[in-house]
Scaffold this motif. Sequence first.
Motif, short mmCIF file in Angstrom:
data_model
loop_
_atom_site.label_atom_id
_atom_site.label_comp_id
_atom_site.label_asym_id
_atom_site.label_seq_id
_atom_site.Cartn_x
_atom_site.Cartn_y
_atom_site.Cartn_z
N GLU A 151 -6.22 -2.50 -71.46
CA GLU A 151 -6.77 -3.02 -70.20
C GLU A 151 -6.49 -2.05 -69.05
N LEU A 152 -6.92 -0.82 -69.26
CA LEU A 152 -6.56 0.27 -68.36
C LEU A 152 -7.36 0.27 -67.06
N ALA A 153 -8.68 0.11 -67.19
CA ALA A 153 -9.55 0.20 -66.01
C ALA A 153 -10.77 -0.66 -66.25
N LEU A 154 -11.23 -1.35 -65.22
CA LEU A 154 -12.43 -2.19 -65.32
C LEU A 154 -13.66 -1.34 -65.02
N LYS A 155 -14.59 -1.35 -65.94
CA LYS A 155 -15.79 -0.50 -65.82
C LYS A 155 -16.97 -1.31 -65.30
N CYS A 156 -17.63 -0.73 -64.29
CA CYS A 156 -18.86 -1.29 -63.74
C CYS A 156 -19.99 -0.31 -64.03
N SER A 157 -21.06 -0.78 -64.63
CA SER A 157 -22.15 0.11 -65.02
C SER A 157 -23.41 -0.21 -64.22
N PHE A 158 -23.91 0.81 -63.52
CA PHE A 158 -25.22 0.69 -62.89
C PHE A 158 -26.29 1.38 -63.74
N SER A 159 -25.97 1.65 -64.99
CA SER A 159 -26.88 2.34 -65.90
C SER A 159 -28.18 1.57 -66.05
N ARG A 160 -29.23 2.33 -66.32
CA ARG A 160 -30.53 1.69 -66.56
C ARG A 160 -30.51 0.87 -67.84
N GLN A 161 -29.50 1.09 -68.70
CA GLN A 161 -29.37 0.29 -69.92
C GLN A 161 -29.04 -1.17 -69.62
N THR A 162 -28.55 -1.46 -68.40
CA THR A 162 -28.22 -2.84 -68.06
C THR A 162 -29.46 -3.66 -67.73
N LEU A 163 -30.55 -2.97 -67.43
CA LEU A 163 -31.78 -3.65 -66.99
C LEU A 163 -32.73 -3.78 -68.18
N LEU A 164 -32.64 -4.91 -68.87
CA LEU A 164 -33.43 -5.14 -70.07
C LEU A 164 -34.51 -6.20 -69.79
N PRO A 165 -35.69 -6.05 -70.37
CA PRO A 165 -36.78 -6.97 -70.05
C PRO A 165 -36.56 -8.40 -70.52
N TYR A 166 -35.67 -8.63 -71.50
CA TYR A 166 -35.50 -9.98 -72.05
C TYR A 166 -34.32 -10.73 -71.45
#
Length: 359
Positions: A151-166
């Motif tokens: 539990e070293l660091a909390l990751k926040c992703s703004f990657s385009r992979q987070t935006l899925l059509p379903y």
Amino acid sequence: MRLVNLLLFLWIPASLFAQDLFIQGERVFTGQGDPICPGYLRIQGERIVEILPGKPPEGSVLTASAKVIFPGFIDAHCFIGCAGNLEEDVFVMTPQFRAEDGYNPYDPEIQQKLEHGITSFFLAPGDGNILSGRMALICPASPQNYLLRSELALKCSFSRQTLLPYRNPTSLMGATYELASTLKKNPLLLDLFLCDHPTQVPLAFQWIRQQGGKGMLSLKEGAYSKELPELLKEQHYTQFLILQVPDWNSSQLALQMPARLQKAGFRFAFASHHSSANPKDLLLGVNLAIHYGLNPSTALKAITQYPALLFQAEKDIGSLAPGTLANFILADDLPLNLSAHIQCVFVKGKKIDSQFPPF
């Protein structure tokens, strides 16, 4: 009386019975000043006890020797040993997830990475969730002894992979709203912001400012722009960066970016950002960055000292000193030289032979 003696014997730590290991090197690079020529390491259990010039004391049993001893390499952001096990397709907010829970210590890729000098790595949750979970520091001495920090660091992703059509959200605006709503209900410190497009970098800066300047950027090649060094200066960014290590398919901008950021005064660590089938990718990418202008000394720090400092693990990894873990490389030349042959690596004092040839 015999029972008392037996109990005392069982109580004494096993490390007191372990024989010290002596490792001799013609050149010992500690990562802290000039190399020691020649020098040796004395190891007790998992840690280095002494690093001294000359040869081990007379009568000592030499465990291994090499022309060069060098600190083990560190991958600052990767998914080694976790193919397909690091993100949820249904949920976008998973801050409670831990990367180590998806780690397979028997994955053969781990052995390949070790044999090419990567003795520790920062294991991250996947890029497909906005709050994707907690990173872990892995130091794989064996399938039973690999987790150094949880539990070293909390990751926040703004990657385009987070935006899925379903599933929602399907836009960056929606992702920002979801993140704000979640943090309002459950305030959390976001430690690392992943970006894979230039438009996401200013958004990451907004969140860093809201946290009083805390949090660091992890940038994939897609997040680079010609204006990136200037943008970092305008935002008074002083933290370490994590940069995706370049490869043969990288753009000219990506190949030049490490040198440009170094010239602008920023410190960074290199990361594979994936679990690659080719264990040589990290060293190859570092050499490409050097070819395009990165200082070799800075390049070495980007895979040793800087990743350790970035996650405040410098007392354990990143350099060789009394008290640090015995994580190091034995080679016939500087490991950064692609023609160098890595004889073996030590991880937490355990020897792992290399069966791979040089490039």
